[in-house]
Design a protein around this motif. Structure first.
Motif, PDB file in Angstrom:
ATOM      1  N   LEU A 124      33.421  -3.116  -8.010  1.00 38.81           N
ATOM      2  CA  LEU A 124      34.408  -2.270  -7.348  1.00 38.81           C
ATOM      3  C   LEU A 124      34.167  -0.811  -7.734  1.00 38.81           C
ATOM      4  N   ALA A 125      33.541  -0.616  -8.890  1.00 37.67           N
ATOM      5  CA  ALA A 125      33.201   0.722  -9.362  1.00 37.67           C
ATOM      6  C   ALA A 125      32.080   1.282  -8.495  1.00 37.67           C
ATOM      7  N   GLN A 126      32.325   2.449  -7.929  1.00 35.23           N
ATOM      8  CA  GLN A 126      31.327   3.130  -7.092  1.00 35.23           C
ATOM      9  C   GLN A 126      30.775   2.220  -5.995  1.00 35.23           C
ATOM     10  N   SER A 127      31.626   1.398  -5.418  1.00 35.52           N
ATOM     11  CA  SER A 127      31.252   0.438  -4.387  1.00 35.52           C
ATOM     12  C   SER A 127      31.205   1.116  -3.023  1.00 35.52           C
ATOM     13  N   ASP A 128      29.995   1.263  -2.465  1.00 36.25           N
ATOM     14  CA  ASP A 128      29.899   1.867  -1.137  1.00 36.25           C
ATOM     15  C   ASP A 128      30.653   1.042  -0.099  1.00 36.25           C
ATOM     16  N   TYR A 129      30.710  -0.256  -0.295  1.00 40.71           N
ATOM     17  CA  TYR A 129      31.410  -1.161   0.616  1.00 40.71           C
ATOM     18  C   TYR A 129      32.897  -0.808   0.713  1.00 40.71           C
ATOM     19  N   LEU A 130      33.539  -0.540  -0.411  1.00 45.37           N
ATOM     20  CA  LEU A 130      34.962  -0.201  -0.410  1.00 45.37           C
ATOM     21  C   LEU A 130      35.214   1.269  -0.118  1.00 45.37           C
TER      22      LEU A 130
ATOM     23  N   VAL B  75      47.644  -1.952  -6.747  1.00 47.67           N
ATOM     24  CA  VAL B  75      46.322  -2.351  -7.230  1.00 47.67           C
ATOM     25  C   VAL B  75      45.227  -1.664  -6.417  1.00 47.67           C
ATOM     26  N   SER B  76      45.450  -1.454  -5.134  1.00 48.48           N
ATOM     27  CA  SER B  76      44.470  -0.736  -4.312  1.00 48.48           C
ATOM     28  C   SER B  76      44.289   0.686  -4.818  1.00 48.48           C
ATOM     29  N   ASN B  77      45.390   1.374  -5.095  1.00 46.70           N
ATOM     30  CA  ASN B  77      45.289   2.746  -5.579  1.00 46.70           C
ATOM     31  C   ASN B  77      44.627   2.820  -6.948  1.00 46.70           C
ATOM     32  N   TYR B  78      44.859   1.821  -7.781  1.00 45.25           N
ATOM     33  CA  TYR B  78      44.166   1.753  -9.070  1.00 45.25           C
ATOM     34  C   TYR B  78      42.660   1.633  -8.853  1.00 45.25           C
ATOM     35  N   VAL B  79      42.244   0.693  -8.011  1.00 45.71           N
ATOM     36  CA  VAL B  79      40.809   0.479  -7.759  1.00 45.71           C
ATOM     37  C   VAL B  79      40.189   1.716  -7.111  1.00 45.71           C
ATOM     38  N   LEU B  80      40.885   2.327  -6.176  1.00 50.39           N
ATOM     39  CA  LEU B  80      40.342   3.476  -5.454  1.00 50.39           C
ATOM     40  C   LEU B  80      40.221   4.726  -6.318  1.00 50.39           C
ATOM     41  N   ASN B  81      40.818   4.708  -7.522  1.00 48.34           N
ATOM     42  CA  ASN B  81      40.839   5.905  -8.368  1.00 48.34           C
ATOM     43  C   ASN B  81      40.475   5.629  -9.817  1.00 48.34           C
ATOM     44  N   THR B  82      39.676   4.603 -10.049  1.00 48.73           N
ATOM     45  CA  THR B  82      39.256   4.232 -11.398  1.00 48.73           C
ATOM     46  C   THR B  82      37.738   4.089 -11.410  1.00 48.73           C
ATOM     47  N   TRP B  83      37.126   4.127 -12.567  1.00 53.75           N
ATOM     48  CA  TRP B  83      35.679   3.948 -12.762  1.00 53.75           C
ATOM     49  C   TRP B  83      34.865   4.992 -12.004  1.00 53.75           C
ATOM     50  N   GLY B  84      35.410   6.186 -11.880  1.00 54.54           N
ATOM     51  CA  GLY B  84      34.710   7.244 -11.153  1.00 54.54           C
ATOM     52  C   GLY B  84      34.960   7.239  -9.659  1.00 54.54           C
ATOM     53  N   ASN B  85      35.709   6.233  -9.157  1.00 53.04           N
ATOM     54  CA  ASN B  85      36.050   6.221  -7.731  1.00 53.04           C
ATOM     55  C   ASN B  85      37.053   7.337  -7.457  1.00 53.04           C
TER      56      ASN B  85
ATOM     57  N   GLN C 163      35.758  -7.832 -13.555  1.00 49.78           N
ATOM     58  CA  GLN C 163      35.598  -7.353 -14.916  1.00 49.78           C
ATOM     59  C   GLN C 163      36.385  -6.070 -15.188  1.00 49.78           C
ATOM     60  N   GLU C 164      36.655  -5.834 -16.459  1.00 53.14           N
ATOM     61  CA  GLU C 164      37.415  -4.654 -16.868  1.00 53.14           C
ATOM     62  C   GLU C 164      36.690  -3.370 -16.477  1.00 53.14           C
ATOM     63  N   SER C 165      35.378  -3.417 -16.488  1.00 57.36           N
ATOM     64  CA  SER C 165      34.560  -2.259 -16.149  1.00 57.36           C
ATOM     65  C   SER C 165      34.502  -1.997 -14.650  1.00 57.36           C
ATOM     66  N   GLY C 166      34.963  -2.947 -13.828  1.00 60.22           N
ATOM     67  CA  GLY C 166      34.856  -2.824 -12.386  1.00 60.22           C
ATOM     68  C   GLY C 166      33.457  -3.090 -11.865  1.00 60.22           C
ATOM     69  N   LEU C 167      32.558  -3.543 -12.743  1.00 60.21           N
ATOM     70  CA  LEU C 167      31.155  -3.749 -12.354  1.00 60.21           C
ATOM     71  C   LEU C 167      30.883  -5.138 -11.797  1.00 60.21           C
ATOM     72  N   GLY C 168      31.889  -6.015 -11.777  1.00 55.21           N
ATOM     73  CA  GLY C 168      31.696  -7.351 -11.246  1.00 55.21           C
ATOM     74  C   GLY C 168      30.778  -8.184 -12.117  1.00 55.21           C
ATOM     75  N   ILE C 169      30.279  -9.284 -11.551  1.00 53.13           N
ATOM     76  CA  ILE C 169      29.337 -10.165 -12.237  1.00 53.13           C
ATOM     77  C   ILE C 169      28.085 -10.225 -11.359  1.00 53.13           C
TER      78      ILE C 169
ATOM     79  N   LYS D 249      47.020  -1.186 -12.622  1.00 47.12           N
ATOM     80  CA  LYS D 249      46.184  -1.737 -13.692  1.00 47.12           C
ATOM     81  C   LYS D 249      46.750  -3.066 -14.180  1.00 47.12           C
ATOM     82  N   GLU D 250      48.066  -3.161 -14.304  1.00 46.82           N
ATOM     83  CA  GLU D 250      48.678  -4.427 -14.731  1.00 46.82           C
ATOM     84  C   GLU D 250      48.329  -5.552 -13.755  1.00 46.82           C
ATOM     85  N   ILE D 251      48.410  -5.259 -12.470  1.00 50.87           N
ATOM     86  CA  ILE D 251      48.091  -6.263 -11.447  1.00 50.87           C
ATOM     87  C   ILE D 251      46.613  -6.595 -11.483  1.00 50.87           C
TER      88      ILE D 251
END
Length: 137
Positions: free
Chosen positions: A60-66, A109-119, A47-53, A35-37
């Motif tokens: 990144l939140a619930q991103s089928d691509y990732l 940072v990958s593990n944060y993204v892969l396990n945040t915002w419902g991921n 964005q903080e929400s992971g929803l991008g712009i 999260k710090e990274i």
């Protein structure tokens, strides 16, 4: 679909931090280093929400691509990304520069993204990151 002919490059020089984040009781927050990274390197675009712009930077939140390929996230962080991608049925055509991070920071940072915002996409290991870093883009 909008094409962005000029996307400003935002290069963040990342200061290394060994600090941990804590909750109100002082317990370590899961994926705190990641999260710090993220807050230093990714939050401006995604964005903080992971929803991008919308129409510019993908979620990144619930991103089928990732979520289809968690190693794609490592590649995008390490090598950057250019050209059109489809995320959750929406086209994005902007540029993500490679991030200036070491293998451990990329893993965190990958593990944060892969396990945040419902991921719930599992984790990557330092060995996974090091293997991908040996690839050429």
């Amino acid at each position: 679909m909008k094409f962005h002919l000029f996307i400003p490059f935002i290069f963040c020089l990342n200061a290394c931090s060994n600090g941990e984040l804590s909750d109100a009781e002082g317990s370590e927050v899961p994926y705190a280093k990641g999260k710090e990274i993220y807050d230093r390197s990714c939050v401006l675009c995604h964005q903080e929400s992971g929803l991008g712009i919308p129409d510019l930077y993908p979620p990144l939140a619930q991103s089928d691509y990732l979520l289809k390929d968690k190693y794609r996230l490592i590649r995008n962080i390490a090598f950057g990304l250019e050209g059109e991608i489809i995320v959750n049925g929406v086209g994005y055509n902007s540029i993500m520069p490679p991030q200036v991070l070491n293998a451990e920071e990329i893993m965190n940072v990958s593990n944060y993204v892969l396990n945040t915002w419902g991921n719930k996409a599992g984790e990557v290991s330092i060995e996974d990151v090091e293997t991908i870093l040996k690839e050429t883009n």
